[in-house]
Design a protein around this motif. Structure first.
Motif, PDB file in Angstrom:
ATOM      1  N   ASP A 126      -5.669   7.631   8.807  1.00 13.24           N
ATOM      2  CA  ASP A 126      -4.361   7.021   9.033  1.00 13.24           C
ATOM      3  C   ASP A 126      -3.385   7.971   9.709  1.00 13.24           C
ATOM      4  N   TYR A 127      -3.473   9.247   9.380  1.00 17.78           N
ATOM      5  CA  TYR A 127      -2.529  10.227   9.915  1.00 17.78           C
ATOM      6  C   TYR A 127      -2.894  10.704  11.316  1.00 17.78           C
ATOM      7  N   ALA A 155      12.659  -1.403   8.912  1.00 18.91           N
ATOM      8  CA  ALA A 155      13.477  -0.316   9.471  1.00 18.91           C
ATOM      9  C   ALA A 155      12.718   0.523  10.484  1.00 18.91           C
ATOM     10  N   ALA A 156      11.385   0.539  10.387  1.00 20.66           N
ATOM     11  CA  ALA A 156      10.582   1.417  11.250  1.00 20.66           C
ATOM     12  C   ALA A 156       9.435   0.642  11.890  1.00 20.66           C
ATOM     13  N   PRO A 157       9.748  -0.390  12.681  1.00 19.56           N
ATOM     14  CA  PRO A 157       8.675  -1.231  13.235  1.00 19.56           C
ATOM     15  C   PRO A 157       7.791  -0.517  14.240  1.00 19.56           C
ATOM     16  N   ASP A 158       8.276   0.571  14.830  1.00 17.06           N
ATOM     17  CA  ASP A 158       7.494   1.276  15.837  1.00 17.06           C
ATOM     18  C   ASP A 158       6.719   2.457  15.269  1.00 17.06           C
ATOM     19  N   LYS A 159       6.795   2.665  13.963  1.00 20.70           N
ATOM     20  CA  LYS A 159       6.094   3.787  13.345  1.00 20.70           C
ATOM     21  C   LYS A 159       4.767   3.337  12.747  1.00 20.70           C
ATOM     22  N   HIS A 160       3.922   4.319  12.480  1.00 22.57           N
ATOM     23  CA  HIS A 160       2.682   4.041  11.763  1.00 22.57           C
ATOM     24  C   HIS A 160       3.012   4.149  10.276  1.00 22.57           C
ATOM     25  N   VAL A 161       3.017   3.014   9.589  1.00 26.53           N
ATOM     26  CA  VAL A 161       3.471   2.947   8.200  1.00 26.53           C
ATOM     27  C   VAL A 161       2.310   2.553   7.298  1.00 26.53           C
ATOM     28  N   THR A 162       2.092   3.329   6.247  1.00 28.01           N
ATOM     29  CA  THR A 162       1.127   2.950   5.219  1.00 28.01           C
ATOM     30  C   THR A 162       1.895   2.719   3.921  1.00 28.01           C
ATOM     31  N   LEU A 163       1.562   1.625   3.251  1.00 25.19           N
ATOM     32  CA  LEU A 163       2.301   1.205   2.059  1.00 25.19           C
ATOM     33  C   LEU A 163       1.335   0.886   0.933  1.00 25.19           C
ATOM     34  N   GLY A 211      -4.526  -2.086  -0.894  1.00 21.74           N
ATOM     35  CA  GLY A 211      -4.633  -3.508  -1.175  1.00 21.74           C
ATOM     36  C   GLY A 211      -4.342  -4.390   0.010  1.00 21.74           C
ATOM     37  N   VAL A 212      -4.300  -5.687  -0.282  1.00 20.04           N
ATOM     38  CA  VAL A 212      -3.998  -6.718   0.698  1.00 20.04           C
ATOM     39  C   VAL A 212      -2.832  -7.536   0.158  1.00 20.04           C
ATOM     40  N   LYS A 213      -2.412  -8.494   0.959  1.00 20.31           N
ATOM     41  CA  LYS A 213      -1.270  -9.341   0.595  1.00 20.31           C
ATOM     42  C   LYS A 213      -0.064  -8.462   0.236  1.00 20.31           C
ATOM     43  N   GLY A 214       0.596  -8.734  -0.874  1.00 23.73           N
ATOM     44  CA  GLY A 214       1.787  -7.981  -1.242  1.00 23.73           C
ATOM     45  C   GLY A 214       1.521  -6.597  -1.780  1.00 23.73           C
ATOM     46  N   SER A 215       0.258  -6.191  -1.815  1.00 19.37           N
ATOM     47  CA  SER A 215      -0.077  -4.861  -2.327  1.00 19.37           C
ATOM     48  C   SER A 215      -0.055  -3.784  -1.261  1.00 19.37           C
ATOM     49  N   GLY A 216       0.250  -4.156  -0.018  1.00 19.75           N
ATOM     50  CA  GLY A 216       0.468  -3.115   0.971  1.00 19.75           C
ATOM     51  C   GLY A 216      -0.446  -3.178   2.164  1.00 19.75           C
ATOM     52  N   VAL A 217      -0.432  -2.071   2.914  1.00 25.18           N
ATOM     53  CA  VAL A 217      -1.223  -1.963   4.140  1.00 25.18           C
ATOM     54  C   VAL A 217      -1.670  -0.514   4.280  1.00 25.18           C
ATOM     55  N   GLY A 218      -2.887  -0.315   4.785  1.00 25.44           N
ATOM     56  CA  GLY A 218      -3.430   1.028   4.911  1.00 25.44           C
ATOM     57  C   GLY A 218      -4.192   1.429   3.662  1.00 25.44           C
ATOM     58  N   ARG A 219      -4.798   2.595   3.707  1.00 27.64           N
ATOM     59  CA  ARG A 219      -5.608   3.065   2.592  1.00 27.64           C
ATOM     60  C   ARG A 219      -5.310   4.527   2.286  1.00 27.64           C
ATOM     61  N   GLU A 220      -5.258   4.830   0.980  1.00 28.97           N
ATOM     62  CA  GLU A 220      -5.257   6.204   0.521  1.00 28.97           C
ATOM     63  C   GLU A 220      -6.700   6.611   0.231  1.00 28.97           C
ATOM     64  N   GLY A 221      -6.869   7.785  -0.447  1.00 29.02           N
ATOM     65  CA  GLY A 221      -8.172   8.413  -0.495  1.00 29.02           C
ATOM     66  C   GLY A 221      -8.188   9.419   0.641  1.00 29.02           C
TER      67      GLY A 221
END
Length: 477
Positions: free
Chosen positions: A463-464, A238-246, A446-456
């Motif tokens: 990221d922001y 839905a948001a391909p042009d946004k910076h998305v962390t998952l 994580g990687v693979k199905g665990s998402g993209v980007g990092r918290e902490g």
């Protein structure tokens, strides 16, 4: 019981449609709030966009002071907050207190990072054409953040959205989980005590089926989401042009290596796996789910004893370690997955009998690799124990997953530790302990199905923001 206010551009507000929050353990009403109306959502987003430049220009000491205040107030209200977490989430108060303490640290870390988030200098005279030039590199907010948080950590995972945003001077619109909005609203009341400019934060209870407009709104260029994989995939589409962390969870695995054979070693591993396969009723992205044991190690009897010793029951009892799941529907799903595994040949060593929203700590053996309790994220207090012929086979088994968040490796061998770090396709490897360990300041994701980007905190601040370069010419170095 009065409805708890939500926050639109830092101001308390109420909607029309009421939301009743009930206790997962016994179904009693623990609080009420209201859904934010469409015009209130619009006001929150418009305010975030309008204040973005002012927020980005806030001096570091102003941002840090506000974050220090939030940290201090959470510490002061620790017991109250923990009891609220328990009431709306069903988390044992023992773990709710830990969550409150972690949030204290997250906001403290954010205050410290806000003070030292300074950018840097880069000399450019490494080539003749750069003589007399130097680059000043600083990071600037990408813009307002949309934070979408889950039910399982209704305070600390909210903190991991809000604290980094405020630390960099980015406005944030927070959508808490519909099942657990009250803790986020309490945090909103603490944020409202600060001197931050109006519009820099909003906390909006919004039904999931009305959240798509927030995800696609161009005035919120960052989306930070923690939750299920299918929803995360929808957000990316839905948001391909946004910076998305998952941060999308996983089916965390642990390996008990061949050298981890002493009685004290196995007792420690059994206790840690039992505790952190079942804490939060298994409703943690890094709760132990798959347990791989080197052949010949006598772990299963110890693990069974440790699981049997866990205290279950009313989560308000300080002695209780495993409480209910978030809902009876969630417990029924886990029950169905376990029953499916048993029908395919698995053995229930202990547990396996649901009682309302409570699913007991459960150990399974002989589970086919394609069963849901192995291949998917069970998100319940279920441990699947399997033997492997070697450490290398254990690494292969851990990697045989669509997910890759964190893994635990019990070993004393430094070469094995480095081999695990090198070979395991996960975001983090915890040596000598379970994958459930997380320090809130470290990169987490994580990687693979665990998402993209990092918290902490520091990682989320990166990221922001994005780098902005200024090159000075004619400078003698």
């Amino acid at each position: 019981m009065d409805a708890t206010a939500f926050y639109v551009a830092g101001e308390p507000a109420h909607g029309t449609d009421e939301v009743t929050v009930t206790h997962p353990y016994d179904g009693r009403t623990v609080g009420r709030t209201t859904w934010a109306e469409p015009d209130q959502v619009e006001a929150a987003v418009a305010a975030a966009a309008a204040v973005a430049d002012e927020a980005a220009a806030l001096p570091a000491h102003v941002r840090a002071k506000a974050l220090d205040h939030v940290s201090r107030r959470i510490a002061e209200r620790r017991q109250e907050i923990a009891e609220l977490i328990t009431a709306e989430n069903g988390k044992p108060v023992k773990w709710a207190l830990v969550e409150a303490d972690r949030a204290v640290s997250v906001f403290r870390w954010a205050a410290e990072e806000a003070r030292r988030f300074a950018g840097g200098l880069q000399r450019l005279d490494t080539d003749p054409g750069g003589t007399g030039r130097i680059a000043v590199v600083k990071r600037v907010p990408r813009g307002p953040v949309l934070g979408i948080s889950p039910f399982n950590f209704p305070l600390n995972l909210v903190a991991h959205k809000v604290a980094p945003a405020l630390a960099v001077g980015a406005p944030i619109v927070l959508k808490p989980a519909p099942a657990t909005p009250l803790t986020a609203l309490l945090l909103g009341s603490i944020l409202a005590e600060t001197d931050l400019p109006a519009g820099i934060f909003s906390v909006l209870p919004v039904p999931n089926d009305r959240a798509s407009g927030l995800v696609t709104d161009p005035r919120l260029p960052i989306v930070s989401f923690t939750g299920s994989g299918p929803v995360g995939a929808e957000i990316r589409r839905a948001a391909p042009d946004k910076h998305v962390t998952l941060e999308l969870g996983g089916n965390a695995a642990v390996l008990i290596c061949g050298d981890y054979a002493g009685d004290e070693d196995l007792a420690w591993a059994a206790q840690r796996v039992a505790t952190f396969g079942t804490y939060q009723a298994g409703q943690s992205c890094i709760a132990v789910q798959r347990v791989y044991v080197h052949e010949g190690l006598d772990l299963l009897p110890r693990l069974t004893e440790a699981v049997g010793a866990l205290h279950t029951g009313d989560p308000s009892d300080p002695a209780v370690e495993v409480g209910p799941m978030i809902s009876e529907d969630a417990a029924r799903r886990v029950e169905a997955w376990v029953d499916e595994a048993v029908a395919a040949g698995a053995t229930v060593v202990t547990g396996g009998k649901r009682d309302g929203a409570t699913y007991p700590p459960t150990i399974l053996t002989g589970v086919p690799a394609d069963a849901k309790v192995v291949a998917e994220e069970v998100f319940g207090p279920v441990l699947v124990v399997s033997e492997v012929p070697s450490d290398e086979a254990g690494f292969t088994a851990i990697n045989d997953s669509a997910y890759g968040l964190q893994a635990g490796v019990f070993t004393h061998d430094i070469q094995t530790a480095f081999a695990a770090h090198r070979q395991l396709k996960v975001g983090g490897v915890i040596v000598g302990d379970v994958p459930s360990y997380r320090a809130d300041q470290m990169p987490y994701g994580g990687v693979k199905g665990s998402g993209v980007g990092r918290e902490g905190v520091a990682s989320a601040m990166e990221d922001y923001t994005e780098p902005r370069v200024m090159v000075l010419t004619g400078v003698e170095l």
